[in-house]
Design an enzyme around this catalytic site. Structure first.
Site, PDB file in Angstrom:
ATOM      1  N   SER A  36       0.838  -1.318  -0.022  1.00  0.00           N
ATOM      2  CA  SER A  36       0.141   0.135  -0.130  1.00  0.00           C
ATOM      3  C   SER A  36       0.876   1.347   0.082  1.00  0.00           C
ATOM      4  O   SER A  36       1.782   1.328   0.468  1.00  0.00           O
ATOM      5  CB  SER A  36      -0.874   0.070   1.188  1.00  0.00           C
ATOM      6  OG  SER A  36      -1.439   1.247   1.402  1.00  0.00           O
ATOM      7  N   LYS A  75      26.731  -4.833  15.486  1.00  0.00           N
ATOM      8  CA  LYS A  75      26.354  -5.164  16.958  1.00  0.00           C
ATOM      9  C   LYS A  75      27.019  -6.504  17.407  1.00  0.00           C
ATOM     10  O   LYS A  75      26.775  -7.547  16.885  1.00  0.00           O
ATOM     11  CB  LYS A  75      24.647  -5.254  16.768  1.00  0.00           C
ATOM     12  CG  LYS A  75      24.026  -6.103  18.077  1.00  0.00           C
ATOM     13  CD  LYS A  75      22.566  -6.056  18.029  1.00  0.00           C
ATOM     14  CE  LYS A  75      22.016  -6.802  19.191  1.00  0.00           C
ATOM     15  NZ  LYS A  75      20.650  -7.205  19.009  1.00  0.00           N
ATOM     16  N   LEU A 349       5.250  -9.569  11.384  1.00  0.00           N
ATOM     17  CA  LEU A 349       4.369  -9.185  12.601  1.00  0.00           C
ATOM     18  C   LEU A 349       2.929  -9.974  12.507  1.00  0.00           C
ATOM     19  O   LEU A 349       2.420 -10.018  13.570  1.00  0.00           O
ATOM     20  CB  LEU A 349       4.112  -7.915  12.529  1.00  0.00           C
ATOM     21  CG  LEU A 349       5.472  -7.048  12.879  1.00  0.00           C
ATOM     22  CD1 LEU A 349       5.256  -5.433  12.601  1.00  0.00           C
ATOM     23  CD2 LEU A 349       6.132  -7.408  14.262  1.00  0.00           C
ATOM     24  N   GLY A 361      12.416  -9.930  15.934  1.00  0.00           N
ATOM     25  CA  GLY A 361      11.460  -9.705  14.833  1.00  0.00           C
ATOM     26  C   GLY A 361      11.993 -10.127  13.684  1.00  0.00           C
ATOM     27  O   GLY A 361      11.356 -11.004  12.983  1.00  0.00           O
ATOM     28  N   ILE A 362      13.161  -9.619  13.092  1.00  0.00           N
ATOM     29  CA  ILE A 362      13.781  -9.824  11.945  1.00  0.00           C
ATOM     30  C   ILE A 362      14.188 -11.448  11.886  1.00  0.00           C
ATOM     31  O   ILE A 362      14.161 -12.047  10.995  1.00  0.00           O
ATOM     32  CB  ILE A 362      14.749  -9.056  11.559  1.00  0.00           C
ATOM     33  CG1 ILE A 362      13.992  -7.642  11.474  1.00  0.00           C
ATOM     34  CG2 ILE A 362      15.542  -9.334  10.243  1.00  0.00           C
ATOM     35  CD1 ILE A 362      14.920  -6.628  11.247  1.00  0.00           C
TER      36      ILE A 362
HETATM   37  P1  FAD Z   1       5.081  -3.751   8.667  1.00  0.00           P
HETATM   38  O1  FAD Z   1       6.212  -3.132   8.875  1.00  0.00           O
HETATM   39  O2  FAD Z   1       3.946  -3.207   9.402  1.00  0.00           O
HETATM   40  O3  FAD Z   1       4.830  -3.750   7.305  1.00  0.00           O
HETATM   41  C1  FAD Z   1       3.192  -4.015   6.501  1.00  0.00           C
HETATM   42  C2  FAD Z   1       3.099  -3.718   5.247  1.00  0.00           C
HETATM   43  O4  FAD Z   1       1.755  -4.247   4.864  1.00  0.00           O
HETATM   44  C3  FAD Z   1       3.496  -2.404   4.825  1.00  0.00           C
HETATM   45  O5  FAD Z   1       3.891  -2.214   3.415  1.00  0.00           O
HETATM   46  C4  FAD Z   1       2.019  -2.108   4.625  1.00  0.00           C
HETATM   47  O6  FAD Z   1       1.712  -0.849   3.488  1.00  0.00           O
HETATM   48  C5  FAD Z   1       1.233  -3.175   4.025  1.00  0.00           C
HETATM   49  N1  FAD Z   1      -0.293  -3.149   4.017  1.00  0.00           N
HETATM   50  C6  FAD Z   1      -0.989  -3.333   5.059  1.00  0.00           C
HETATM   51  N2  FAD Z   1      -2.211  -3.398   4.759  1.00  0.00           N
HETATM   52  C7  FAD Z   1      -2.331  -3.395   3.193  1.00  0.00           C
HETATM   53  C8  FAD Z   1      -3.205  -3.421   2.439  1.00  0.00           C
HETATM   54  N3  FAD Z   1      -4.410  -3.243   2.696  1.00  0.00           N
HETATM   55  N4  FAD Z   1      -2.831  -3.419   1.200  1.00  0.00           N
HETATM   56  C9  FAD Z   1      -1.586  -3.467   0.724  1.00  0.00           C
HETATM   57  N5  FAD Z   1      -0.742  -3.411   1.622  1.00  0.00           N
HETATM   58  C10 FAD Z   1      -0.701  -3.547   2.755  1.00  0.00           C
HETATM   59  N6  FAD Z   1      12.635  -6.665  15.106  1.00  0.00           N
HETATM   60  C11 FAD Z   1      13.849  -6.669  15.015  1.00  0.00           C
HETATM   61  O7  FAD Z   1      14.258  -7.608  14.339  1.00  0.00           O
HETATM   62  N7  FAD Z   1      14.670  -5.903  15.789  1.00  0.00           N
HETATM   63  C12 FAD Z   1      14.475  -4.697  16.430  1.00  0.00           C
HETATM   64  O8  FAD Z   1      14.974  -3.942  17.161  1.00  0.00           O
HETATM   65  C13 FAD Z   1      12.997  -4.430  16.497  1.00  0.00           C
HETATM   66  N8  FAD Z   1      12.290  -3.566  16.969  1.00  0.00           N
HETATM   67  C14 FAD Z   1      11.164  -3.523  17.141  1.00  0.00           C
HETATM   68  C15 FAD Z   1      10.341  -2.551  17.782  1.00  0.00           C
HETATM   69  C16 FAD Z   1       9.054  -2.213  18.005  1.00  0.00           C
HETATM   70  C17 FAD Z   1       8.453  -1.351  18.949  1.00  0.00           C
HETATM   71  C18 FAD Z   1       8.278  -3.107  17.193  1.00  0.00           C
HETATM   72  C19 FAD Z   1       6.719  -2.838  17.304  1.00  0.00           C
HETATM   73  C20 FAD Z   1       8.788  -4.103  16.507  1.00  0.00           C
HETATM   74  C21 FAD Z   1      10.089  -4.179  16.385  1.00  0.00           C
HETATM   75  N9  FAD Z   1      10.802  -5.260  15.514  1.00  0.00           N
HETATM   76  C22 FAD Z   1      12.239  -5.289  15.722  1.00  0.00           C
HETATM   77  C23 FAD Z   1       9.905  -6.035  14.610  1.00  0.00           C
HETATM   78  C24 FAD Z   1       9.920  -5.576  13.404  1.00  0.00           C
HETATM   79  O9  FAD Z   1       9.725  -4.080  13.214  1.00  0.00           O
HETATM   80  C25 FAD Z   1       9.243  -6.207  12.440  1.00  0.00           C
HETATM   81  O10 FAD Z   1       9.308  -7.553  12.586  1.00  0.00           O
HETATM   82  C26 FAD Z   1       9.456  -5.776  10.963  1.00  0.00           C
HETATM   83  O11 FAD Z   1       9.610  -4.458  10.695  1.00  0.00           O
HETATM   84  C27 FAD Z   1       8.651  -6.586  10.025  1.00  0.00           C
HETATM   85  O12 FAD Z   1       7.294  -5.807   9.984  1.00  0.00           O
HETATM   86  P2  FAD Z   1       6.196  -6.184   8.720  1.00  0.00           P
HETATM   87  O13 FAD Z   1       6.992  -6.101   7.534  1.00  0.00           O
HETATM   88  O14 FAD Z   1       5.646  -7.565   9.299  1.00  0.00           O
HETATM   89  O15 FAD Z   1       5.212  -5.253   9.203  1.00  0.00           O
END
Ligand code: FAD
Length: 518
Positions: A36, A75, A349, A361-362
């Site tokens: 998105s 790190k 997530l 997380g990663i």
């Molecule tokens: P997101 O980053 O939320 O991405 C979601 C994606 O889905 C976006 O591109 C969005 O546009 C898309 N999307 C959503 N709805 C739609 C839709 N309807 N249509 C099309 N696209 C859509 N991990 C580590 O390894 N080390 C860390 O130090 C760390 N620190 C963190 C600190 C915090 C406070 C949090 C909350 C998390 C942390 N994490 C860490 C975890 C890490 O941030 C996540 O594991 C990582 O960023 C993966 O996120 P994601 O891609 O699953 O979700």
């Protein structure tokens, strides 16, 4: 045949998955990624785990190329501050424990305690962190790890105890820049990239996903759908109604507030570790990137309001935080009951998350994509592959949950309700027994969470010794040994640490060179 994969979501998980699938299967699999323009990514996730290097290796990426583009730094450890008492710190390093005559060095340390700090006495990395050293010389060579040999030449006997080192560092990086880097990597290798909102998910008569419908590009059909939509869990949790199992009864931190703070690295230097500083209702992370620091307060909303948390974080950062906008985040702590259901796999997530205290997380994402490749149903769907995948992914997250609960349960700090409740709160099944066991014998491979979850016994030992809230003891059998070999090994750690601190460049010097700064 499973030929086409549709990934929904373009955060770290979406792009790591897309890149990895192309690196693994080449053009034998079609990969489409739809993300998105309107829904932002989570915007944090900057510290990693030492196994992340396997991910970059798999993709054929050289750190000297991608690191400068992602403001990345090294790190070597996590530095825990104030978890035992105000002003106290210790490191959980990426370094296995040496063993002398079959006993980990920390067992011997409990009798001898040369400097009083187990981390400095037993691991060289603690000294490298205290001195802001880089793990690589300016030539690019990794620091010497000759301490892996052990054995006869050091005057002690070895046992089945593993003596191998582990890779000594992970990375800090800007997650958005890495996602951009991987976008290029993926699209150069044939990933079809669609910028659009998914507005609905269509299921066929069996309840399998047939396509996702976008606002501007119509329906995107595929064989396998990967839900990388973050905490929304749009495909797995919403469309397929897969339940989410909360861990919050054992890990109550459910919110975070984050800041991106520009800093002058030449003046401040770059600590080669993530810092986790205990606070009234949680802890603050400090992640030094090249050119800025990522920082955030992870807290429990039962004990602290968002305003209080933001105030605490701003006070912690000082004047540099004045004009910066804070990012408030609600965290969904736990995991989906199954991460793979029918033809939908959740990664990132949407699959599960625990607070980022050990930067996992990663690592969860990397583990999931590696497992997806290993379980990929190229010919036909097989329920046993799905079950095996789900078991492995669940074990990793359940194991990490246990390790994190230990951080709170074993912390000596007890100065308010938050920290007092942390030691009395229920612990996951199995951990109570293990906690009893570790008080008479420090953790070993038989007494930690029994499935792979990324953490080895030395990590548990480091946390127990550093947190200081649970009594531990040296094995009584050590009294029957001559401790000379162990004393010698403790001196060797001290000497190696001193030599390395003297020889290695600072982390700032190393990266200034890599960035071609004068
Ligand atoms: P997101 O980053 O939320 O991405 C979601 C994606 O889905 C976006 O591109 C969005 O546009 C898309 N999307 C959503 N709805 C739609 C839709 N309807 N249509 C099309 N696209 C859509 N991990 C580590 O390894 N080390 C860390 O130090 C760390 N620190 C963190 C600190 C915090 C406070 C949090 C909350 C998390 C942390 N994490 C860490 C975890 C890490 O941030 C996540 O594991 C990582 O960023 C993966 O996120 P994601 O891609 O699953 O979700």
């Amino acid at each position: 045949m499973v030929k086409s994969v549709v990934i929904v979501g373009g955060g770290t998980s979406g792009w790591m998955t897309a890149s990895y699938l192309r690196a693994a299967f080449g053009d034998r699999i079609d990969v489409t990624l739809v993300e998105s323009k309107n829904v932002p990514t989570i915007g944090v996730g900057e510290a990693t785990f030492s196994t992340i290097r396997h991910f970059f290796n798999y993709l054929g990426l050289d750190e000297r190329e991608w690191m400068p583009e992602c403001q990345a730094t090294y790190k070597l450890a996590i530095r825990f501050e104030n978890w035992r008492s105000q002003g106290h710190h210790f490191y959980h390093p990426f370094e296995r424990l040496r063993a002398v005559n079959g006993f980990p060095l920390t067992d011997w340390w409990l009798n001898e305690r040369p400097s009083g700090r187990f981390d400095k006495d037993c691991f060289v990395i603690a000294s490298l962190c205290d001195a802001n050293r880089s793990p690589r010389y300016l030539s690019g060579a990794l620091f010497e790890q000759d301490f892996t040999e052990g054995g006869a030449e050091r005057g002690y006997r070895t046992t089945l105890t593993e003596q191998d080192t582990q890779f000594p560092y992970a990375y800090h990086f800007d997650a958005a820049l890495l996602a951009r880097y991987l976008t290029r990597y993926g699209t150069d290798r044939g990933v079809r990239h669609v910028l659009d909102d998914v507005v609905s998910v269509n299921l066929d008569e069996r309840g399998w996903i047939s396509d996702v419908v976008t606002k501007e590009h119509g329906a995107l059909a595929g064989d396998l759908f990967i839900d990388c939509t973050g905490f929304r869990g749009m495909l797995l949790n919403k469309a397929l109604s897969v339940p989410f199992m909360s861990y919050q009864d054992t890990l109550p931190n459910d919110r975070a507030v984050a800041l991106r703070v520009p800093v002058n690295m030449a003046e401040r230097g770059i600590r080669p570790c993530t810092t986790a500083t205990a606070q009234e209702a949680g802890w603050i992370w400090t992640i030094p990137l090249f050119g800025r620091v990522g920082t955030g307060y992870v807290y429990a909303s039962d004990y602290c309001t968002p305003d209080e948390a933001e105030r605490t974080l701003r006070e912690f950062v000082g004047p540099a935080a004045d004009d910066l906008e804070a990012n408030h985040i609600r965290m969904r702590i736990g995991r989906s009951e199954s991460s793979w259901v029918n033809n939908c796999v959740a990664i990132g997530l949407s699959s599960g998350f625990v607070e980022p205290l050990e930067s996992t997380g990663i690592f969860f994402i990397q583990n999931a994509v590696e497992q997806l490749v290993k379980h990929f149903p190229s010919e036909r769907w097989d329920d046993r592959l799905r079950q095996s995948y789900n078991r492995q992914v669940a074990n990793v997250m359940d194991g990490v949950r246990e390790f994190l609960v230990l951080h709170y349960h074993a912390a000596a700090r007890a100065d308010n309700d938050y920290w007092k409740d942390a030691t009395t709160r229920q612990v996951p099944d199995g951990l109570a027994e293990r906690l009893e066991q570790w008080q008479v014998k420090l953790p070993d491979s038989e007494t930690v969470f029994p499935h792979y979850h990324g953490f080895e016994p030395y990590s548990y030992t480091a946390m127990l010794l550093g947190l200081g809230g649970l009594p531990v003891q040296a094995p009584p059998a050590l009294r029957l040994f001559d401790g000379a070999a162990a004393s010698r090994e403790l001196r060797i750690v001290r000497d190696q640490s001193r030599e390395l601190v003297g020889r290695l460049p600072s982390q700032y010097e190393y990266f200034a060179r890599l960035h071609d700064l004068p």
